[in-house]
Design a protein around this motif. Structure first.
Motif, short mmCIF file in Angstrom:
data_model
loop_
_atom_site.label_atom_id
_atom_site.label_comp_id
_atom_site.label_asym_id
_atom_site.label_seq_id
_atom_site.Cartn_x
_atom_site.Cartn_y
_atom_site.Cartn_z
N SER A 247 43.07 21.32 24.55
CA SER A 247 44.23 22.16 24.28
C SER A 247 44.90 21.62 23.03
N ASP A 248 44.70 22.31 21.92
CA ASP A 248 45.11 21.74 20.63
C ASP A 248 46.00 22.71 19.87
N SER B 53 46.53 27.88 18.03
CA SER B 53 45.96 27.21 19.19
C SER B 53 44.47 27.45 19.24
N GLN C 107 40.31 26.77 24.60
CA GLN C 107 39.82 25.69 25.46
C GLN C 107 38.33 25.90 25.74
N THR D 66 41.29 29.33 31.02
CA THR D 66 42.34 30.31 30.76
C THR D 66 41.78 31.59 30.14
N ARG E 253 46.10 15.47 32.51
CA ARG E 253 46.31 15.97 31.14
C ARG E 253 46.87 14.83 30.30
#
Length: 444
Positions: free
Chosen positions: A37-38, A44, A47, A61, A129
């Motif tokens: 998740s960047d 973004s 993922q 997601t 996370r």
């Protein structure tokens, strides 16, 4: 007898291997799933999910269910899943040895630069996370990736957990490399391009400020002698007069010796003034006329450049440009290294000493026209090149070159050795003392 001893040693060796392997198995966890998740100011990245693993399919997601490639670019978040039973087994096995799990990325331990921001149980897995921040530990990871050519291209990212006792002297157990991996790269082409543009803008801004303003100069515009402005007004008045006789009459009023003075004398005085040599009291009027008679446009010479102000602006610009570059590169603003802050402090102190010296010199430094950037830096107000100025310039250029090469090779803030900082401090002290003794001795 010797054969018996040999068999006994062999059995003991095998038992030791079994115990070591069991010990390692109790201290390491294999990653079952990795998600990236960047999200940052550039958008973004999607993922990466592994639908064949329950934990990853639950964490995905993507509404369309299509697996998309992901790349951890610089800093960001990693979501990993580990087997719940193995996790609890490690914790139970080390109940008497207080410690913590350490995140390993490509074999680099991140006890401080990777912190858990969320945790939950999904089916038979624990989901953790981790937020990857910029710091000394991640800098080791970037150095490894940089050496492997992963500046722009994605590189395999192996994620694993290892247990480390709280005893700082204990060696962390090496984790088992996971068969599940993501990809990682330091930056992208767009980030690199924007970073370089910002660096060029920062350099261009300080160059423009140095040329167009008095920020890096010893005296403000108000200190420019009035004969410069008088010459400018006379030149403009002559341009508005088309009659040659009227022009000569105006010039005769300014300089009664106009008719007896050859044009070459006026030209020489004008060239001297434009080259930075101030006229004497007797030469002010003919210099004014000579400047007014020049056919090309000219601007009054600004005051000379200040060595201390230039040094302070140099390191301020370097720190800002490097910070912007690394921020755009990694997506996270790193703390400035302490040695660079010390260097900035030395520059500010040197500039302060210089300012106090100028203020004590007849309540402010008098106007001295600039005769070129390097000439001004190496020459004092006595128009003599001075050793302490050479020393300060050489040390600053040397540290600047070293700093630029460090940023280019390590992609981090440069770390200057304390002895070089002391050397720069000595140079600044010599500059301040030399300016006080040599430049104020004349009473300027």
């Amino acid at each position: 007898m010797s054969k018996s001893i040999g068999r006994l040693m062999g059995v003991l060796w095998m038992l030791s291997l079994i115990s070591i392997e069991g010990y390692a198995a109790n201290l390491t966890l294999e990653t079952q799933c990795v998600l990236v998740s960047d999200g940052d100011l550039f958008g973004s990245n999607p993922q990466k999910a592994y639908p064949n693993l329950p934990a990853c399919s639950r964490l995905s997601t993507h509404a369309d269910g299509v697996e998309k490639p992901a790349d951890l670019i610089g800093t960001g978040d990693l979501i990993i899943a580990v087997n719940k039973a193995e996790f609890e087994n490690v914790v139970t096995s080390n109940a008497g040895v207080p410690g913590q799990f350490i995140l390993f990325l490509n074999g680099v331990a991140l006890p401080n630069d990777a912190s858990i921001v969320a945790r939950e149980q999904v089916d038979s897995n624990f989901v953790l996370r981790y937020r990857i921040r910029q710091g000394a530990e991640t800098q080791q990871l970037w150095s490894v990736l940089y050496a492997d050519g992963a500046l722009l291209e994605p590189h395999r990212l192996n994620v694993a957990l290892g247990w480390r006792a709280n005893d700082n002297g204990a060696m962390p157990m090496l984790p088992v490399r996971s068969t599940i991996s993501a990809t990682v790269s330091i930056t992208t082409v767009s980030r690199m391009g924007i970073a370089l543009v910002l660096v060029l803008l920062a350099i261009g801004a300080i160059v423009y400020i140095g040329i167009a303003t008095d920020t890096l100069r010893d005296a403000p515009d108000s200190a420019i002698p009035t004969w410069w402005s008088n010459a400018h007004r006379l030149k403009k008045a002559l341009a508005d007069i088309s009659n040659e006789e009227a022009r000569k009459e105006l010039l005769s009023k300014v300089d009664p010796n106009y008719h007896s003075t050859p044009q070459s004398a006026y030209d020489d005085l004008a060239e001297f003034a434009l080259a930075g040599r101030p006229p004497s009291e007797a030469e002010i009027v003919p210099t004014t006329v000579g400047l007014a008679l020049q056919k090309y446009r000219w601007q009054p010479l600004r005051a000379s450049y200040s060595l201390s102000r230039t040094q302070m602006a140099l390191w301020f610009t370097f720190a800002v440009a490097t910070g912007l570059f690394l921020w755009l590169l990694y997506g996270d603003l790193r703390r400035i290294d302490g040695s660079l802050l010390a260097l900035l402090g030395i520059s500010v102190t040197t500039a302060g000493v210089s300012w106090i010296t100028d203020r004590n010199a007849n309540n402010g430094r008098d106007y001295v026209p600039s005769r070129g950037f390097w000439y001004d830096l190496l020459t004092g107000f006595d128009e003599q090149r001075q050793l302490h100025r050479y020393q300060a310039v050489v040390v600053n250029i040397l540290l600047l070159v070293v700093g630029i090469f460090h940023v280019q090779q390590q992609l981090s803030y440069p770390v200057f050795d304390s002895t070089w900082l002391i050397f720069l401090g000595i140079s600044g002290t010599a500059y301040g003392i030399g300016k006080q003794l040599l430049e104020n001795r004349s009473g300027k």
